[in-house]
Motif scaffolding. Structure first.
Motif, PDB file in Angstrom:
ATOM      1  N   ASP A 115     -16.367  -1.598   8.792  1.00 38.26           N
ATOM      2  CA  ASP A 115     -16.757  -1.380   7.405  1.00 38.26           C
ATOM      3  C   ASP A 115     -16.011  -0.185   6.809  1.00 38.26           C
ATOM      4  N   VAL A 116     -15.313  -0.425   5.696  1.00 38.55           N
ATOM      5  CA  VAL A 116     -14.457   0.617   5.128  1.00 38.55           C
ATOM      6  C   VAL A 116     -15.278   1.813   4.645  1.00 38.55           C
ATOM      7  N   TYR A 117     -16.447   1.510   4.092  1.00 41.64           N
ATOM      8  CA  TYR A 117     -17.302   2.595   3.594  1.00 41.64           C
ATOM      9  C   TYR A 117     -17.707   3.535   4.728  1.00 41.64           C
ATOM     10  N   VAL A 118     -18.104   2.940   5.850  1.00 36.58           N
ATOM     11  CA  VAL A 118     -18.508   3.753   6.997  1.00 36.58           C
ATOM     12  C   VAL A 118     -17.305   4.506   7.567  1.00 36.58           C
ATOM     13  N   GLN A 119     -16.162   3.820   7.614  1.00 41.88           N
ATOM     14  CA  GLN A 119     -14.953   4.494   8.125  1.00 41.88           C
ATOM     15  C   GLN A 119     -14.609   5.698   7.256  1.00 41.88           C
ATOM     16  N   ASN A 120     -14.811   5.533   5.950  1.00 44.99           N
ATOM     17  CA  ASN A 120     -14.544   6.627   5.026  1.00 44.99           C
ATOM     18  C   ASN A 120     -15.430   7.832   5.342  1.00 44.99           C
ATOM     19  N   ILE A 121     -16.702   7.545   5.590  1.00 43.76           N
ATOM     20  CA  ILE A 121     -17.627   8.631   5.936  1.00 43.76           C
ATOM     21  C   ILE A 121     -17.199   9.305   7.240  1.00 43.76           C
ATOM     22  N   MET A 122     -16.727   8.499   8.193  1.00 47.44           N
ATOM     23  CA  MET A 122     -16.309   9.093   9.466  1.00 47.44           C
ATOM     24  C   MET A 122     -15.097  10.009   9.267  1.00 47.44           C
ATOM     25  N   PHE A 163       3.130   9.461   5.512  1.00 45.35           N
ATOM     26  CA  PHE A 163       1.706   9.676   5.731  1.00 45.35           C
ATOM     27  C   PHE A 163       0.866   9.081   4.605  1.00 45.35           C
ATOM     28  N   GLN A 164       1.122   7.788   4.348  1.00 50.86           N
ATOM     29  CA  GLN A 164       0.364   7.090   3.317  1.00 50.86           C
ATOM     30  C   GLN A 164      -0.087   5.758   3.888  1.00 50.86           C
ATOM     31  N   PHE A 165      -1.357   5.463   3.672  1.00 46.46           N
ATOM     32  CA  PHE A 165      -1.865   4.183   4.183  1.00 46.46           C
ATOM     33  C   PHE A 165      -2.854   3.591   3.195  1.00 46.46           C
ATOM     34  N   PRO A 192      -5.434   5.031  10.207  1.00 46.37           N
ATOM     35  CA  PRO A 192      -4.542   6.160  10.492  1.00 46.37           C
ATOM     36  C   PRO A 192      -5.148   7.489  10.054  1.00 46.37           C
ATOM     37  N   TYR A 193      -5.853   7.487   8.916  1.00 48.03           N
ATOM     38  CA  TYR A 193      -6.502   8.718   8.463  1.00 48.03           C
ATOM     39  C   TYR A 193      -7.569   9.138   9.463  1.00 48.03           C
ATOM     40  N   PHE A 194      -8.303   8.139   9.949  1.00 48.58           N
ATOM     41  CA  PHE A 194      -9.346   8.450  10.918  1.00 48.58           C
ATOM     42  C   PHE A 194      -8.752   9.130  12.144  1.00 48.58           C
ATOM     43  N   TYR A 195      -7.659   8.566  12.657  1.00 44.44           N
ATOM     44  CA  TYR A 195      -7.098   9.162  13.874  1.00 44.44           C
ATOM     45  C   TYR A 195      -6.489  10.526  13.618  1.00 44.44           C
ATOM     46  N   PHE A 196      -5.906  10.698  12.424  1.00 40.01           N
ATOM     47  CA  PHE A 196      -5.381  12.027  12.134  1.00 40.01           C
ATOM     48  C   PHE A 196      -6.523  13.041  12.038  1.00 40.01           C
ATOM     49  N   ALA A 197      -7.594  12.647  11.316  1.00 37.50           N
ATOM     50  CA  ALA A 197      -8.732  13.567  11.161  1.00 37.50           C
ATOM     51  C   ALA A 197      -9.351  13.891  12.519  1.00 37.50           C
ATOM     52  N   LEU A 198      -9.408  12.879  13.379  1.00 41.61           N
ATOM     53  CA  LEU A 198      -9.943  13.110  14.725  1.00 41.61           C
ATOM     54  C   LEU A 198      -9.056  14.109  15.473  1.00 41.61           C
ATOM     55  N   ALA A 199      -7.736  13.902  15.349  1.00 39.79           N
ATOM     56  CA  ALA A 199      -6.804  14.819  16.019  1.00 39.79           C
ATOM     57  C   ALA A 199      -6.977  16.236  15.478  1.00 39.79           C
TER      58      ALA A 199
END
Lengths: 292, 335
Positions: free
Chosen positions: B32-39, B157-159, B165-172
């Protein structure tokens, strides 16, 4: 730029500065009393402005007459905020500073939310009040009457506060609690009562300022934010722990703002205030008249 | 005691690796994109708060002006890309270095200030930055900058089409901020900072270089926050002064650390994991009316937590509770 326009701007700056002083003095009083910075101070101003507005709209009470009522209402509100929130925040054993900042900041957010909920985000203004929109010419300088009256109210309030702190029992209790809250308990002064009354008094002062501001300023849920920041700077500039430093700080802030507005684009006028604050504390890390 | 401390540190590191690994697999189940956004936002705010915590938590210099570094990171990246075509990766690094240098330049006069004088100085400096960007036409002034979308690309760095990709960058980024904190905790700097926070005079007399420890903390903290800012610009494609440099941002950056546990290793992430999803959910479920209910809930929550747990929520988790922590984190992330 002629000498006349310069004097004109400085005169308006002085009037505004006295009002800034009045907005800030409640903050300074509370800080001086118990080392707590009220991050909801701007929201206190906001509800005072709304109270003035609604008294005007529903009961046709002019802001000049409702000012004491609003101040009294804010007194109660301030004391209640102390008893319900701040009393517990100062008791925190860990991170007392951050707990005070964030519990009052949380209160600010709640108050803004409530204002949006009940009053909507619309801009309101008190139209056709006795003083609204009137100007007076003194020695060729045109001054807006609401700001002029506001400045007089500020001076009167400072005078009254001075007498109050120095001449009344409660004022002395306030001073004593401020010096040593532990020792006053030994002579039978209830610290909590003094703090609650101190919060009430601080809120009443900003209530007075809000009633005057309502005459000439738009009223909306976020109105407090910008004035709150100026109030913090005013208090710090005057020096924490000095109630009358806030008065002097207010005047300086008003004059600096007016001067900056002449030199830079008006949207940058606050930069002058901030720069002066930084210059002052870099030279005098305790502000102009601070004791702590 | 030393072995117990070393043991705790090793366990912290293992727990962090496990949590990161679990977090990395979450998007495989949550589409779910909304949930991914929150993450993404949760990880970003966690990283920001972790970075803020280095200067304000460990070293005790409470900054409520970190929006300046966040904004500088965002603006450096966006301006270099839109005006000169410089890739965001270099902009990110540039923004970090610029912010670290500015933090030290500002720290030079400011670190002599104490208590509220220091806090207010950090606020007004960030406000000056905000006003300057507001009036700087070349940088878009009040209109802000829109970052033109050029299609999915790691290089730029655009998706536009995926949050992953944003999720993994933010996680990193969150992992880096956590690891830097973990590593500094047991370094000379970490000890100096805690000494400076507890009692600067005593620290000085024991040979701690108080001034330089503050400068070091400021530089590391500003660098990491700027990286976060640059990431945010790439994530939302549009920045204006208020949305990246406003005073609210500084407070919001401090909030997860304060609620989670200021000056602790896990506090900022814990605070973010609880606070950000709650904020986003209240915003979408009760904030849509535009009538401020989300603010009432959010503000009430801040009052309640700060009064109920002055030492931060991390105090609720004894070491045994760290297993519970991972479960809580998993649950939050999945939701």
């Amino acid at each position: 730029m002629t000498a006349e326009t310069i004097i004109q701007s400085l005169a308006s700056g002085l009037l505004m500065g006295l009002l800034y002083g009045l907005i800030a003095v409640g903050l300074a009083l509370i800080f001086g009393l118990m080392d707590v910075v009220n991050f909801a101070h701007g929201e206190f101003l906001m509800i005072a402005m709304y109270a003035t507005f609604f008294l005007f709209v529903f009961f046709a009470i002019d802001p000049l007459l409702s000012a004491p009522l609003v101040a009294a209402a804010l007194f109660v509100f301030g004391a209640v905020v102390y008893l319900l929130i701040v009393r517990f925040a100062v008791r925190a054993k860990a991170n007392a500073g951050m707990v005070q900042i964030f519990s009052t900041f949380g209160l600010a957010i709640v108050m803004r939310g409530l204002a949006q909920y009940f009053f909507t985000p619309d801009y309101r203004s008190v139209t056709h009040s006795w003083l609204g929109g009137k100007t007076v010419s003194i020695a060729g300088i045109y001054l807006p009457v609401p700001q002029l009256v506001g400045a007089l109210v500020a001076i009167a309030a400072f005078g009254a506060l001075y007498l109050f702190i120095n001449r009344t029992d409660f004022g002395r209790a306030l001073e004593a609690t401020r010096e040593d809250a532990g020792a006053v308990a030994l002579v039978g002064i209830d610290k909590n009562k003094v703090f609650a009354l101190g919060w009430g008094l601080g809120a009443a002062l900003v209530g007075l300022a809000g009633a005057v501001m309502a005459i000439f300023f738009y009223i909306y849920p976020d109105v407090g934010a910008s004035f709150a920041l100026i109030a913090y700077v005013t208090v710090a500039l005057g020096g924490f722990g000095s109630v009358f430093g806030a008065f002097a700080g207010g005047i300086i802030v008003g004059l600096v703002e007016a001067t900056t507005a002449m030199l830079l684009p008006p949207s940058l006028k606050a930069v002058g205030i901030y720069a002066v604050y930084l210059l002052v504390v870099f030279v005098r890390p305790r502000g102009l008249f601070g004791s702590m | 005691m030393d072995t117990a401390f070393a043991e705790r540190r090793r366990r912290d590191l293992i727990v962090a690796c496990v949590l990161a690994a679990i977090a990395a697999t979450v998007p495989l189940f949550v589409k779910d994109v909304y949930v991914q956004n929150i993450m993404v936002l949760t990880l970003m705010w966690g990283a920001l708060s972790q970075s803020w915590n280095i200067l304000s938590g460990y070293c005790g210099q409470i900054s409520l002006g970190h929006a300046l570094y966040f904004g500088l990171g965002a603006y450096t990246t966006a301006l270099l890309f839109t005006k000169f075509g410089v890739l965001p990766w270099f902009g990110m690094l540039g923004g970090g270095v610029i912010s670290a240098l500015i933090a030290m330049a500002l720290g030079y006069p400011c670190f002599r200030l104490r208590g509220h004088y220091f806090v207010i100085a950090t606020i007004v400096i960030a406000e000056i930055g905000l006003l300057l960007f507001h009036n700087w036409d070349w940088a878009g002034a009040a209109m802000g900058i829109e970052i033109p979308a050029r299609g999915d690309s790691w290089l730029k760095f655009q998706f536009p089409r995926s949050k992953l990709p944003y999720f993994y960058f933010a996680l990193a980024l969150a992992c880096v901020a956590w690891f830097v904190t973990w590593w500094l905790e047991d370094s000379k700097w970490g000890y100096w900072w805690r000494a400076v926070k507890d009692n600067p005079e005593a620290a000085e007399s024991l040979g701690v270089d108080v001034f330089n420890s503050k400068m070091g903390a400021a530089a590391v903290s500003a660098f990491l926050v700027a990286i976060g800012g640059s990431f945010y610009a790439q994530f939302v494609y549009f920045i204006d002064p208020e949305s990246v440099m406003g005073f609210q941002f500084s407070l919001l950056m401090a909030l997860p650390a304060v609620l989670g546990g200021i000056g602790t290793l896990w506090g900022p992430m814990l605070g973010a994991v609880i606070l950000i999803p709650l904020t986003e959910l209240t915003r979408s479920y009760v904030g849509g009316s535009g009538r401020g209910v989300d603010l009432i809930v959010y503000g009430g929550l801040i009052i309640a937590i700060s009064l109920a747990r002055p030492q931060g929520l991390i105090g609720l988790f004894s070491f045994k509770g760290l297993a519970g922590l991972s479960a809580a984190k998993r649950k939050e992330a999945v939701r």
